[in-house]
Design a protein around this motif. Structure first.
Motif, mmCIF file in Angstrom:
data_model
loop_
_atom_site.group_PDB
_atom_site.id
_atom_site.type_symbol
_atom_site.label_atom_id
_atom_site.label_comp_id
_atom_site.label_asym_id
_atom_site.label_seq_id
_atom_site.Cartn_x
_atom_site.Cartn_y
_atom_site.Cartn_z
ATOM 1 N N ASP A 39 7.346 -49.138 111.073
ATOM 2 C CA ASP A 39 8.711 -48.689 110.801
ATOM 3 C C ASP A 39 9.045 -48.675 109.314
ATOM 4 O OD1 ASP A 39 9.267 -48.210 113.422
ATOM 5 O OD2 ASP A 39 10.203 -50.165 113.790
ATOM 6 N N ALA A 40 8.521 -49.622 108.553
ATOM 7 C CA ALA A 40 8.809 -49.670 107.116
ATOM 8 C C ALA A 40 8.294 -48.411 106.418
ATOM 9 C CB ALA A 40 8.191 -50.917 106.495
ATOM 10 N N GLU A 41 7.131 -47.965 106.796
ATOM 11 C CA GLU A 41 6.577 -46.749 106.199
ATOM 12 C C GLU A 41 7.369 -45.514 106.609
ATOM 13 O OE1 GLU A 41 3.882 -46.148 104.070
ATOM 14 O OE2 GLU A 41 3.997 -48.295 103.704
ATOM 15 N N LYS A 42 7.827 -45.488 107.846
ATOM 16 C CA LYS A 42 8.634 -44.353 108.297
ATOM 17 C C LYS A 42 9.957 -44.292 107.550
ATOM 18 C CE LYS A 42 6.678 -44.144 112.925
ATOM 19 N NZ LYS A 42 6.930 -44.322 114.352
ATOM 20 N N TYR A 43 10.517 -45.455 107.249
ATOM 21 C CA TYR A 43 11.781 -45.476 106.508
ATOM 22 C C TYR A 43 11.585 -45.109 105.046
ATOM 23 C CZ TYR A 43 14.196 -47.441 110.503
ATOM 24 O OH TYR A 43 14.740 -47.620 111.733
ATOM 25 N N LEU A 44 10.389 -45.264 104.515
ATOM 26 C CA LEU A 44 10.096 -44.796 103.163
ATOM 27 C C LEU A 44 9.897 -43.288 103.131
ATOM 28 C CD1 LEU A 44 7.617 -47.479 101.830
ATOM 29 C CD2 LEU A 44 9.974 -47.111 101.120
ATOM 30 N N LYS A 45 9.469 -42.722 104.235
ATOM 31 C CA LYS A 45 9.202 -41.283 104.301
ATOM 32 C C LYS A 45 10.488 -40.468 104.298
ATOM 33 C CE LYS A 45 6.529 -38.088 107.137
ATOM 34 N NZ LYS A 45 5.716 -37.972 108.340
ATOM 35 N N MET A 46 11.528 -40.981 104.931
ATOM 36 C CA MET A 46 12.780 -40.221 105.035
ATOM 37 C C MET A 46 13.401 -39.894 103.681
ATOM 38 S SD MET A 46 14.541 -41.694 108.493
ATOM 39 C CE MET A 46 14.200 -43.412 108.220
ATOM 40 N N PRO A 47 13.578 -40.872 102.769
ATOM 41 C CA PRO A 47 14.140 -40.505 101.463
ATOM 42 C C PRO A 47 13.223 -39.616 100.638
ATOM 43 C CG PRO A 47 13.992 -42.897 101.682
ATOM 44 C CD PRO A 47 13.456 -42.297 102.930
ATOM 45 N N ASP A 48 11.906 -39.748 100.863
ATOM 46 C CA ASP A 48 10.979 -38.869 100.147
ATOM 47 C C ASP A 48 11.156 -37.416 100.571
ATOM 48 O OD1 ASP A 48 10.041 -41.076 98.871
ATOM 49 O OD2 ASP A 48 8.093 -41.126 99.880
ATOM 50 N N ILE A 49 11.351 -37.190 101.856
ATOM 51 C CA ILE A 49 11.615 -35.833 102.335
ATOM 52 C C ILE A 49 12.949 -35.328 101.797
ATOM 53 C CG2 ILE A 49 12.151 -34.486 104.417
ATOM 54 C CD1 ILE A 49 9.985 -36.052 105.858
ATOM 55 N N GLU A 50 13.921 -36.204 101.793
ATOM 56 C CA GLU A 50 15.246 -35.815 101.307
ATOM 57 C C GLU A 50 15.226 -35.450 99.823
ATOM 58 O OE1 GLU A 50 19.541 -37.980 100.586
ATOM 59 O OE2 GLU A 50 18.097 -38.881 101.947
#
Length: 107
Positions: A39-50
């Motif tokens: 989950d920590a990695e998935k939460y890092l991916k969201m702002p990167d996409i944004e």
């Protein structure tokens, strides 16, 4: 390094697909190997996409996120270089992530 790859993928996706929504979906699938499954990695991916595909789509003149506002304002593509926020956000995010400031904190 991961964010730099996201920027490159975002530019390619926006140039090819000309749409923010399709760009977000494609970048999510293309960047699966860059991020882990926890989950920590998935939460890092969201702002990167944004900070990449959502903003970079406004810099591609034939992309809907750029062409529609330019048409509404009745200006040409000469207005794209002065869209400072669209240029500054990915650059600042790249330098912040290079320093290692992309750690998640509990609230």
């Amino acid at each position: 390094m991961r964010f730099a790859v996201m920027i490159i993928l975002s530019v390619a996706v926006c140039v090819v697909f000309c749409n923010q929504t399709i760009g977000i979906i494609m970048l999510n699938h293309l960047s699966d190997g860059l991020y882990g499954n926890d989950d920590a990695e998935k939460y890092l991916k969201m702002p990167d996409i944004e900070d990449t595909v959502v903003v970079i789509a406004g810099l591609v003149p034939w992309c809907i996120a750029c062409s529609v506002p330019l048409a509404m304002l009745n200006v040409g593509i000469a207005a794209v270089p002065v869209a400072f926020y669209l240029w500054i956000l990915p650059i600042c995010s790249l330098f912040c992530r290079k320093k290692g400031n992309n750690k998640l904190t509990e609230v």
